[in-house]
Design an enzyme around this catalytic site. Structure first.
Site, mmCIF file in Angstrom:
data_model
loop_
_atom_site.group_PDB
_atom_site.id
_atom_site.type_symbol
_atom_site.label_atom_id
_atom_site.label_comp_id
_atom_site.label_asym_id
_atom_site.label_seq_id
_atom_site.Cartn_x
_atom_site.Cartn_y
_atom_site.Cartn_z
ATOM 1 C CG LEU A 1 36.195 -0.667 50.551
ATOM 2 C CD1 LEU A 1 35.251 -0.880 51.717
ATOM 3 C CD2 LEU A 1 35.950 0.693 49.908
ATOM 4 C CG ASP B 1 38.748 -4.992 38.710
ATOM 5 O OD1 ASP B 1 38.648 -5.433 39.879
ATOM 6 O OD2 ASP B 1 39.563 -5.447 37.882
#
Length: 417
Positions: free
Chosen positions: A67, A299
Site C-alpha cells: 500500500l 503484485d
C-alpha cells in the site's frame, strides 16, 4: 456515498463462482446482492444503471498489494475494479504488532474504498529470529502469516508451521533461498550474462519451494506459495497437489506476460523480485493459471521515480499493478483463447477462496462487491492515467483494453468513471 438500492440493467453478468454468464439484471439492496434476473419482492430502486455493452462481475480480489500511502493506493484499487486485497507484512514498520494491524484496518474502513486484509508477520520485525504473536495478530485482523521477501531459519519455519497448523492459520511464503539468490538482480540466463548482471538461478525458487512443501506435509499447515516465477516451481506445486497436499499458489500478472527479454537495455521498470525468467518459464506460468493451479495477483509495488531512475542493479524491484490487473488478465485470456469466466475466476473467486473471505461472487446474499467494466474500451497507460502514487510499470505507453466504469463495495458506489 451511502448504500442504495441499485438495479444494474442490460449487462452481461459473469460470475465464475456460480458458472453464470448471461444477460440479466442485477439487484443490490442493503449492501448485498439481492437478486439476479428478477427483482426481489418489494424492491424499489434508488438508482437504475444502464450497463448495456458492459460486463458486471464480482469485484477483483488481489493476493498481494503493497500500500505505501494507503489512500491513493486504495483509490487505485477501486478504479481498477479491485474490491478486496491482501496486504503483505513488509510495511514500515512491519505488521508484527496488533496495534499496527488494528490501525491499518481502521484506516482502510474509514476511507471506505477497497477492503484490506492484513497478512501478519511470521516473525518479529520480519527478522527471522523469533516468532511473532500470531494469536494476538489474528485477533487484530490478520488472515494469515508471511515473511514477505525476508528469509527465515528452517528450524524456526518448522516451528512456525507447527504453531500455525495448531490454530488453523495459513502460512504464505514467497519461496526463495537467500543464499542461492544472494546479490542476484535478474534471471540467471542469457540476458543477464549478456548484460553483465548477477543472476538468480531457478534453483533458488525450487530449493525453497521443496523445503516449504516438505515442512507443510509434515505439519499439515495450510500453505500458500506467493508469486512463483518458474516452470520447475509450479511443477513442484502440481505434484504436491496431486499427492493430496493442502497447498495453493499464485503468479503475478507481470510474469504471465513478460520474460527476461523485456529487460531490454537495462529497463529498470522490468526489475522484479522474483525476476522475470525465461520465455519457457512464462509459458509454464500461463499454463498453470489456465488450468487453475495458480491464481493471479497484481503484485502491486509502487516505487517512486528515485527508486527506478538508477542503474538496473540498484533499482528497487516492483511495479504498479492494481489498475492493470484487469486489462492484463483480459489480454491473457484473449491470447490464451480462454472463456472470460475462466480468466476472471483467477482474479475473483480463486483468490477469495485462498484467503478464506466472503468475496469474489455474485451469489444472492453475498456482499455487493461488484466491478462494472467495458471490455472493448482501450486506454493508454501513462503516468497521468494511473491513480497510484507508483507510476512505475513496463507498460508505460502501451494501449490496453478493458476500462472499469464503476466499482461497488458493500453496495456503495466507490468509483464511477
Amino acid at each position: 456515498m451511502n448504500k442504495q438500492n441499485l438495479q444494474l440493467q442490460n449487462a452481461r453478468l459473469v460470475d465464475p463462482a456460480s458458472g453464470l454468464d448471461a444477460h440479466l439484471d442485477l439487484f443490490v439492496a442493503d449492501g448485498r446482492i439481492a437478486a439476479v434476473g428478477q427483482p426481489p419482492a418489494g424492491f424499489s430502486a434508488d438508482r437504475s444503471i444502464d450497463a448495456a455493452g458492459l460486463i458486471v462481475c464480482p469485484g477483483l480480489v488481489d493476493l498481494s498489494t503493497r500500500l505505501g500511502s494507503i489512500e491513493p493506493e486504495l483509490g487505485a484499487a477501486v478504479s481498477g475494479g479491485v474490491t478486496s486485497l491482501a496486504c503483505p507484512p513488509d510495511t514500515k514498520p512491519p505488521l508484527d504488532e496488533p496495534g499496527l494491524v488494528e490501525r491499518l484496518v481502521r484506516r482502510s474502513e474509514t476511507l471506505g474504498l477497497a477492503r484490506v486484509y492484513p497478512i501478519g508477520a511470521l516473525t518479529q520485525e520480519l527478522s527471522g529470529q523469533r516468532l511473532a504473536e500470531m494469536n494476538s495478530l489474528a485477533r487484530a485482523g490478520c488472515i494469515g502469516f508471511s515473511q514477505a521477501n525476508q528469509s527465515i531459519d528452517t528450524q524456526l519455519l518448522l516451528r512456525a508451521m507447527q504453531y500455525a497448523a495448531t490454530f488453523g492459520y495459513a502460512v504464505r511464503l514467497r519461496p526463495q533461498d537467500q543464499f542461492l539468490a544472494r546479490g542476484g538482480v535478474a534471471h540467471d540466463g542469457e540476458v543477464a550474462a549478456r548484460l553483465g548482471l548477477t543472476g538468480v538461478p531457478v534453483s533458488a525458487e525450487t530449493v525453497a519451494t521443496a523445503t516449504a512443501l516438505l515442512l507443510a506435509s509434515e505439519t499439515g499447515v495450510r500453505l500458500h506459495l506467493s508469486r512463483l516465477s518458474s516452470a520447475a516451481g509450479v511443477a513442484l506445486v502440481r505434484q504436491a497437489k496431486h499427492s493430496g497436499m493442502q497447498v495453493s499458489c499464485d503468479v503475478s500478472i507481470h510474469h504471465l506476460h513478460l520474460s527476461e527479454m523485456d529487460i531490454g537495455y537495462f529497463d529498470s521498470n522490468a526489475r522484479f523480485d522474483p525476476p522475470l525468467r525465461a520465455s519457457s518459464d512464462r509459458d509454464a506460468l500461463r499454463a498453470a493459471a489456465r488450468e487453475g493451479l495458480a491464481a493471479i495477483c497484481s503484485d502491486h509495488t509502487p516505487v517512486d521515480a528515485d527508486g527506478k531512475q538508477v542503474p538496473f542493479a540498484e533499482a528497487l524491484p516492483g511495479a504498479t499493478g492494481l489498475e492493470l490487473l484487469l486489462p492484463l488478465t483480459l489480454l491473457w485470456a484473449e491470447q490464451s483463447e480462454l472463456p472470460l469466466a475462466t480468466a476472471l475466476a483467477r482474479v475473483t473467486c480463486d483468490p477469495a477462496a485462498i484467503l478464506g473471505i466472503d468475496a469474489g461472487s455474485l451469489r444472492i446474499g453475498s456482499p455487493a462487491d461488484v466491478c462494472v467494466f467495458d471490455p472493448a474500451e482501450s486506454w493508454r497507460v501513462t503516468a497521468e492515467s494511473l491513480r497510484s502514487q507508483g507510476k512505475n510499470t513496463p507498460y508505460l505507453g502501451y494501449e490496453v483494453s478493458g476500462r472499469v466504469r464503476m466499482t461497488l463495495v458493500g453496495g456503495r458506489i466507490v468509483f464511477e468513471a
